[in-house]
Design a protein around this motif. Structure first.
Motif, PDB file in Angstrom:
ATOM      1  N   PRO A 100       0.809  -1.224   0.000  1.00  0.00           N
ATOM      2  CA  PRO A 100       0.000   0.000   0.000  1.00  0.00           C
ATOM      3  C   PRO A 100       0.842   1.274   0.000  1.00  0.00           C
ATOM      4  CG  PRO A 100      -0.876  -1.593   1.562  1.00  0.00           C
ATOM      5  CD  PRO A 100       0.437  -2.144   1.085  1.00  0.00           C
ATOM      6  N   VAL A 101       2.014   1.213   0.617  1.00  0.00           N
ATOM      7  CA  VAL A 101       2.910   2.362   0.646  1.00  0.00           C
ATOM      8  C   VAL A 101       4.297   1.884   0.219  1.00  0.00           C
ATOM      9  CG1 VAL A 101       3.978   4.125   2.106  1.00  0.00           C
ATOM     10  CG2 VAL A 101       1.622   3.428   2.535  1.00  0.00           C
ATOM     11  N   GLY A 102       4.874   2.569  -0.745  1.00  0.00           N
ATOM     12  CA  GLY A 102       6.232   2.248  -1.167  1.00  0.00           C
ATOM     13  C   GLY A 102       6.343   1.038  -2.080  1.00  0.00           C
ATOM     14  N   ALA A 103       5.337   0.806  -2.873  1.00  0.00           N
ATOM     15  CA  ALA A 103       5.363  -0.329  -3.801  1.00  0.00           C
ATOM     16  C   ALA A 103       6.516  -0.185  -4.788  1.00  0.00           C
ATOM     17  CB  ALA A 103       4.039  -0.425  -4.553  1.00  0.00           C
ATOM     18  N   VAL A 104       7.124  -1.296  -5.130  1.00  0.00           N
ATOM     19  CA  VAL A 104       8.239  -1.315  -6.079  1.00  0.00           C
ATOM     20  C   VAL A 104       7.695  -1.846  -7.397  1.00  0.00           C
ATOM     21  CG1 VAL A 104      10.526  -2.245  -6.564  1.00  0.00           C
ATOM     22  CG2 VAL A 104       9.859  -1.733  -4.197  1.00  0.00           C
ATOM     23  N   LYS A 105       7.658  -1.020  -8.395  1.00  0.00           N
ATOM     24  CA  LYS A 105       7.040  -1.364  -9.678  1.00  0.00           C
ATOM     25  C   LYS A 105       8.079  -1.719 -10.730  1.00  0.00           C
ATOM     26  CE  LYS A 105       2.821  -0.491  -8.331  1.00  0.00           C
ATOM     27  NZ  LYS A 105       1.816  -1.505  -8.248  1.00  0.00           N
ATOM     28  N   GLY A 106       7.592  -2.185 -11.856  1.00  0.00           N
ATOM     29  CA  GLY A 106       8.463  -2.502 -12.984  1.00  0.00           C
ATOM     30  C   GLY A 106       9.318  -3.720 -12.716  1.00  0.00           C
ATOM     31  N   MET A 107      10.457  -3.784 -13.414  1.00  0.00           N
ATOM     32  CA  MET A 107      11.329  -4.948 -13.294  1.00  0.00           C
ATOM     33  C   MET A 107      12.082  -4.994 -11.964  1.00  0.00           C
ATOM     34  SD  MET A 107      10.795  -7.091 -15.553  1.00  0.00           S
ATOM     35  CE  MET A 107      12.132  -8.244 -15.293  1.00  0.00           C
ATOM     36  N   LYS A 108      12.009  -3.919 -11.182  1.00  0.00           N
ATOM     37  CA  LYS A 108      12.625  -3.962  -9.854  1.00  0.00           C
ATOM     38  C   LYS A 108      11.928  -4.993  -8.974  1.00  0.00           C
ATOM     39  CE  LYS A 108      14.479   0.695  -9.813  1.00  0.00           C
ATOM     40  NZ  LYS A 108      14.451   2.005  -9.187  1.00  0.00           N
ATOM     41  N   SER A 109      10.662  -5.269  -9.251  1.00  0.00           N
ATOM     42  CA  SER A 109       9.940  -6.346  -8.554  1.00  0.00           C
ATOM     43  C   SER A 109       9.478  -7.412  -9.548  1.00  0.00           C
ATOM     44  CB  SER A 109       8.732  -5.780  -7.803  1.00  0.00           C
ATOM     45  OG  SER A 109       7.802  -5.208  -8.710  1.00  0.00           O
ATOM     46  N   GLY A 110       9.255  -7.001 -10.781  1.00  0.00           N
ATOM     47  CA  GLY A 110       8.707  -7.906 -11.790  1.00  0.00           C
ATOM     48  C   GLY A 110       9.582  -9.094 -12.119  1.00  0.00           C
ATOM     49  N   TRP A 111      10.892  -8.984 -11.885  1.00  0.00           N
ATOM     50  CA  TRP A 111      11.787 -10.121 -12.151  1.00  0.00           C
ATOM     51  C   TRP A 111      11.392 -11.333 -11.329  1.00  0.00           C
ATOM     52  CZ3 TRP A 111      14.563 -12.640  -8.493  1.00  0.00           C
ATOM     53  CH2 TRP A 111      14.716 -12.005  -7.248  1.00  0.00           C
ATOM     54  N   LEU A 112      10.720 -11.130 -10.187  1.00  0.00           N
ATOM     55  CA  LEU A 112      10.280 -12.246  -9.343  1.00  0.00           C
ATOM     56  C   LEU A 112       9.240 -13.121 -10.044  1.00  0.00           C
ATOM     57  CD1 LEU A 112      10.033 -10.322  -5.983  1.00  0.00           C
ATOM     58  CD2 LEU A 112      11.600 -12.215  -6.474  1.00  0.00           C
ATOM     59  N   LEU A 113       8.572 -12.549 -11.044  1.00  0.00           N
ATOM     60  CA  LEU A 113       7.593 -13.343 -11.786  1.00  0.00           C
ATOM     61  C   LEU A 113       8.257 -14.357 -12.719  1.00  0.00           C
ATOM     62  CD1 LEU A 113       4.923 -10.632 -12.601  1.00  0.00           C
ATOM     63  CD2 LEU A 113       4.799 -12.458 -10.899  1.00  0.00           C
ATOM     64  N   LEU A 114       9.488 -14.096 -13.120  1.00  0.00           N
ATOM     65  CA  LEU A 114      10.188 -15.019 -14.024  1.00  0.00           C
ATOM     66  C   LEU A 114      10.402 -16.392 -13.376  1.00  0.00           C
ATOM     67  CD1 LEU A 114      12.692 -12.524 -15.669  1.00  0.00           C
ATOM     68  CD2 LEU A 114      10.519 -13.364 -16.590  1.00  0.00           C
ATOM     69  N   PRO A 115      11.013 -16.463 -12.178  1.00  0.00           N
ATOM     70  CA  PRO A 115      11.121 -17.786 -11.558  1.00  0.00           C
ATOM     71  C   PRO A 115       9.747 -18.362 -11.189  1.00  0.00           C
ATOM     72  CG  PRO A 115      12.084 -16.098 -10.133  1.00  0.00           C
ATOM     73  CD  PRO A 115      11.730 -15.444 -11.419  1.00  0.00           C
ATOM     74  N   ALA A 116       8.804 -17.496 -10.857  1.00  0.00           N
ATOM     75  CA  ALA A 116       7.456 -17.996 -10.548  1.00  0.00           C
ATOM     76  C   ALA A 116       6.875 -18.724 -11.753  1.00  0.00           C
ATOM     77  CB  ALA A 116       6.541 -16.848 -10.122  1.00  0.00           C
ATOM     78  N   VAL A 117       7.018 -18.148 -12.935  1.00  0.00           N
ATOM     79  CA  VAL A 117       6.506 -18.772 -14.159  1.00  0.00           C
ATOM     80  C   VAL A 117       7.256 -20.068 -14.447  1.00  0.00           C
ATOM     81  CG1 VAL A 117       6.320 -18.521 -16.666  1.00  0.00           C
ATOM     82  CG2 VAL A 117       5.604 -16.653 -15.168  1.00  0.00           C
ATOM     83  N   VAL A 118       8.577 -20.029 -14.362  1.00  0.00           N
ATOM     84  CA  VAL A 118       9.377 -21.235 -14.644  1.00  0.00           C
ATOM     85  C   VAL A 118       9.000 -22.354 -13.672  1.00  0.00           C
ATOM     86  CG1 VAL A 118      11.720 -22.203 -14.638  1.00  0.00           C
ATOM     87  CG2 VAL A 118      11.282 -19.988 -15.710  1.00  0.00           C
ATOM     88  N   PHE A 119       8.982 -22.054 -12.386  1.00  0.00           N
ATOM     89  CA  PHE A 119       8.625 -23.072 -11.391  1.00  0.00           C
ATOM     90  C   PHE A 119       7.188 -23.552 -11.594  1.00  0.00           C
ATOM     91  CE2 PHE A 119      11.974 -21.135  -8.429  1.00  0.00           C
ATOM     92  CZ  PHE A 119      12.927 -22.076  -8.784  1.00  0.00           C
ATOM     93  N   GLY A 120       6.294 -22.650 -11.978  1.00  0.00           N
ATOM     94  CA  GLY A 120       4.901 -23.027 -12.226  1.00  0.00           C
ATOM     95  C   GLY A 120       4.773 -23.980 -13.403  1.00  0.00           C
TER      96      GLY A 120
END
Length: 191
Positions: free
Chosen positions: A36-56
């Motif tokens: 809610p406060v101080g969200a990290v947007k873009g690839m600064k957080s989005g890179w976490l979706l890459l291993p999530a997709v691979v592991f999924g």
């Protein structure tokens, strides 16, 4: 660790492990990107979706491989019927949530239904492989339906909640899935 299990059960248990990792990375992304406060947007957080997709993807492949070899005569229900039922349920929920409830369609609906189908396939296969009794299958299916219903409620409520409640609401389905996959793994390993 899984050495005393047959190949199909090993594949299912390995798939469960990878799905837990998928949920962990997805949850980590959610916690950072949707704060809610101080969200990290873009690839600064989005890179976490890459291993999530691979592991999924690895998880799905492993669980489907382990579940797909279940002997149809020893299974409780048809795997094909589960897949067709999943497609029908997804279409009905997609139409109902969009047209009747005016809820924006997001990937999470597909993930909720997909996970539910995966659990039905897995539990059915574990029965066919002799890992679960008929009573255990019924208990697991009931818990799966309840977990899917709770996840669906979270999905429907999300856009009507303030940022703090929405933040927590978005985590609930990921936590449910991770806990369910862990519970199935532990239950099989203890049998």
């Amino acid at each position: 660790m899984f050495s005393h299990f047959d190949l199909q059960t090993k594949q299912i248990l390995t798939g469960n492990f990878f799905l837990i990792l998928c949920c962990a990375f997805y949850l980590a992304w959610w916690m950072i990107a949707f704060k809610p406060v101080g969200a990290v947007k873009g690839m600064k957080s989005g890179w976490l979706l890459l291993p999530a997709v691979v592991f999924g993807v690895v998880a799905i492949l492993q669980i489907v491989r382990g579940s797909g070899v279940a002997d149809s005569q020893s299974a409780l229900f048809s795997q094909t019927a589960v897949l067709i039922g999943g497609v029908i349920v997804y279409i009905v929920l997609l139409v109902a949530t969009r047209l009747l409830l005016n809820r924006q369609v997001t990937t999470e609906l597909f993930l909720i239904v997909g996970w539910t189908v995966l659990m039905f396939l897995e539990v059915n296969a574990l029965f066919a492989q002799g890992q679960y009794s008929r009573a255990a299958v019924i208990v697991m299916l009931v818990i799966t339906v309840i977990a899917a219903a709770v996840s669906l409620v979270c999905y429907l409520l999300y856009y009507n909640l303030n940022s703090v409640r929405g933040y927590v609401d978005g985590m609930v389905p990921l936590l449910i899935i991770a806990v369910m996959m862990f519970a199935v793994t532990v239950s099989v390993m203890r049998s």
